[in-house]
Design a protein around this motif. Sequence first.
Motif, PDB file in Angstrom:
ATOM      1  N   LEU A 175       5.265  60.280  20.785  1.00 37.67           N
ATOM      2  CA  LEU A 175       4.888  60.575  22.169  1.00 37.67           C
ATOM      3  C   LEU A 175       6.096  60.596  23.087  1.00 37.67           C
ATOM      4  O   LEU A 175       6.101  61.309  24.085  1.00 37.67           O
ATOM      5  CB  LEU A 175       3.841  59.579  22.666  1.00 37.67           C
ATOM      6  N   THR A 176       7.086  59.810  22.757  1.00 41.15           N
ATOM      7  CA  THR A 176       8.357  59.865  23.483  1.00 41.15           C
ATOM      8  C   THR A 176       9.465  59.451  22.524  1.00 41.15           C
ATOM      9  O   THR A 176       9.246  58.648  21.626  1.00 41.15           O
ATOM     10  CB  THR A 176       8.347  58.979  24.753  1.00 41.15           C
ATOM     11  N   ILE A 177      10.628  60.052  22.723  1.00 37.18           N
ATOM     12  CA  ILE A 177      11.772  59.747  21.871  1.00 37.18           C
ATOM     13  C   ILE A 177      12.919  59.280  22.760  1.00 37.18           C
ATOM     14  O   ILE A 177      13.309  59.976  23.699  1.00 37.18           O
ATOM     15  CB  ILE A 177      12.212  60.973  21.048  1.00 37.18           C
ATOM     16  N   ILE A 178      13.420  58.097  22.445  1.00 37.40           N
ATOM     17  CA  ILE A 178      14.589  57.567  23.143  1.00 37.40           C
ATOM     18  C   ILE A 178      15.816  58.054  22.386  1.00 37.40           C
ATOM     19  O   ILE A 178      15.969  57.773  21.194  1.00 37.40           O
ATOM     20  CB  ILE A 178      14.552  56.030  23.192  1.00 37.40           C
ATOM     21  N   ASP A 179      16.665  58.796  23.075  1.00 37.33           N
ATOM     22  CA  ASP A 179      17.875  59.316  22.443  1.00 37.33           C
ATOM     23  C   ASP A 179      18.994  58.293  22.395  1.00 37.33           C
ATOM     24  O   ASP A 179      19.781  58.269  21.460  1.00 37.33           O
ATOM     25  CB  ASP A 179      18.375  60.562  23.182  1.00 37.33           C
ATOM     26  N   SER A 180      19.075  57.453  23.426  1.00 33.59           N
ATOM     27  CA  SER A 180      20.135  56.453  23.447  1.00 33.59           C
ATOM     28  C   SER A 180      19.789  55.352  24.430  1.00 33.59           C
ATOM     29  O   SER A 180      18.922  55.521  25.298  1.00 33.59           O
ATOM     30  CB  SER A 180      21.478  57.089  23.837  1.00 33.59           C
ATOM     31  N   ILE A 181      20.481  54.255  24.254  1.00 33.30           N
ATOM     32  CA  ILE A 181      20.419  53.151  25.208  1.00 33.30           C
ATOM     33  C   ILE A 181      21.865  52.834  25.561  1.00 33.30           C
ATOM     34  O   ILE A 181      22.641  52.435  24.692  1.00 33.30           O
ATOM     35  CB  ILE A 181      19.711  51.918  24.625  1.00 33.30           C
ATOM     36  N   GLU A 182      22.217  53.077  26.817  1.00 32.49           N
ATOM     37  CA  GLU A 182      23.587  52.857  27.265  1.00 32.49           C
ATOM     38  C   GLU A 182      23.581  51.987  28.509  1.00 32.49           C
ATOM     39  O   GLU A 182      22.891  52.291  29.476  1.00 32.49           O
ATOM     40  CB  GLU A 182      24.259  54.197  27.565  1.00 32.49           C
ATOM     41  N   ASN A 183      24.340  50.899  28.458  1.00 34.38           N
ATOM     42  CA  ASN A 183      24.432  49.971  29.588  1.00 34.38           C
ATOM     43  C   ASN A 183      23.054  49.510  30.051  1.00 34.38           C
ATOM     44  O   ASN A 183      22.804  49.424  31.249  1.00 34.38           O
ATOM     45  CB  ASN A 183      25.209  50.607  30.744  1.00 34.38           C
ATOM     46  N   GLY A 184      22.174  49.243  29.101  1.00 35.92           N
ATOM     47  CA  GLY A 184      20.836  48.784  29.421  1.00 35.92           C
ATOM     48  C   GLY A 184      19.894  49.851  29.939  1.00 35.92           C
ATOM     49  O   GLY A 184      18.785  49.548  30.333  1.00 35.92           O
ATOM     50  N   GLN A 185      20.328  51.111  29.923  1.00 33.74           N
ATOM     51  CA  GLN A 185      19.509  52.215  30.414  1.00 33.74           C
ATOM     52  C   GLN A 185      18.998  53.062  29.246  1.00 33.74           C
ATOM     53  O   GLN A 185      19.768  53.424  28.364  1.00 33.74           O
ATOM     54  CB  GLN A 185      20.312  53.108  31.362  1.00 33.74           C
ATOM     55  N   VAL A 186      17.727  53.373  29.301  1.00 33.52           N
ATOM     56  CA  VAL A 186      17.093  54.204  28.269  1.00 33.52           C
ATOM     57  C   VAL A 186      17.259  55.667  28.666  1.00 33.52           C
ATOM     58  O   VAL A 186      16.982  56.049  29.802  1.00 33.52           O
ATOM     59  CB  VAL A 186      15.588  53.844  28.150  1.00 33.52           C
ATOM     60  N   ARG A 187      17.699  56.481  27.701  1.00 34.22           N
ATOM     61  CA  ARG A 187      17.815  57.932  27.913  1.00 34.22           C
ATOM     62  C   ARG A 187      16.893  58.625  26.933  1.00 34.22           C
ATOM     63  O   ARG A 187      16.959  58.384  25.722  1.00 34.22           O
ATOM     64  CB  ARG A 187      19.255  58.389  27.710  1.00 34.22           C
ATOM     65  N   PHE A 188      16.050  59.508  27.473  1.00 32.18           N
ATOM     66  CA  PHE A 188      15.038  60.188  26.669  1.00 32.18           C
ATOM     67  C   PHE A 188      15.507  61.542  26.190  1.00 32.18           C
ATOM     68  O   PHE A 188      16.315  62.196  26.841  1.00 32.18           O
ATOM     69  CB  PHE A 188      13.758  60.364  27.487  1.00 32.18           C
ATOM     70  N   ARG A 189      14.947  61.978  25.088  1.00 29.57           N
ATOM     71  CA  ARG A 189      15.193  63.318  24.567  1.00 29.57           C
ATOM     72  C   ARG A 189      14.434  64.306  25.411  1.00 29.57           C
ATOM     73  O   ARG A 189      13.389  64.066  25.915  1.00 29.57           O
ATOM     74  CB  ARG A 189      14.712  63.394  23.112  1.00 29.57           C
TER      75      ARG A 189
END
Length: 189
Positions: A175-189
């Motif tokens: 349903l959702t894909i997290i591409d990365s976690i940088e500096n405590g921030q979630v980045r979505f695809r």
Amino acid sequence: MDILKERIKEDAKVLDGQVVKVDSFLNHQVDIDLLNEMGKEFKERFKDEKIDKILTAEVSGIAIACIVAQYFKVPMVFARKTESKNLDSDKYESEVYSYTKGRTYKVMVSKRYLKKDKNILIIDDFLANGKAVESLIDIVNKGQANLIGVGVAIEKGFQAGGKTLRKNGIKLESLTIIDSIENGQVRFR
């Protein structure tokens, strides 16, 4: 799924080790309205498939799997993590390593609830390295049932689980894909 992404942005916490804590709405305290929307979405994504049963792992996948089962109008069964007197001795077992718990444990499903040639949809809350899903697939295979696909609420796209499942030809709907976690921030695809 935008509504899930928004909840993750608003309410999730990122812990050490790139753990995304969604216990305030998904796997400890549960937002039923959100789960209902997720159930509708899984039903839509697997609408062309004949599903006989929903399979998930104890504990975190149960709430989502129940709602999905309601939309498909089929039973839901969960693989238990602990032996008990009321668990049939005739069961399928597999082992799984839990990153968040830091240990290996068995998962078990009574043979009464997983029959040969039945069409199984696996539903879970998270997919990271894929170990929990792999153990459920192992149980489906041991029962000679048909794996139709895997649905997960949140996939960590930067870990190997989703890539491995897709490479092996398994239909995976996240349903959702997290591409990365940088500096405590979630980045979505």
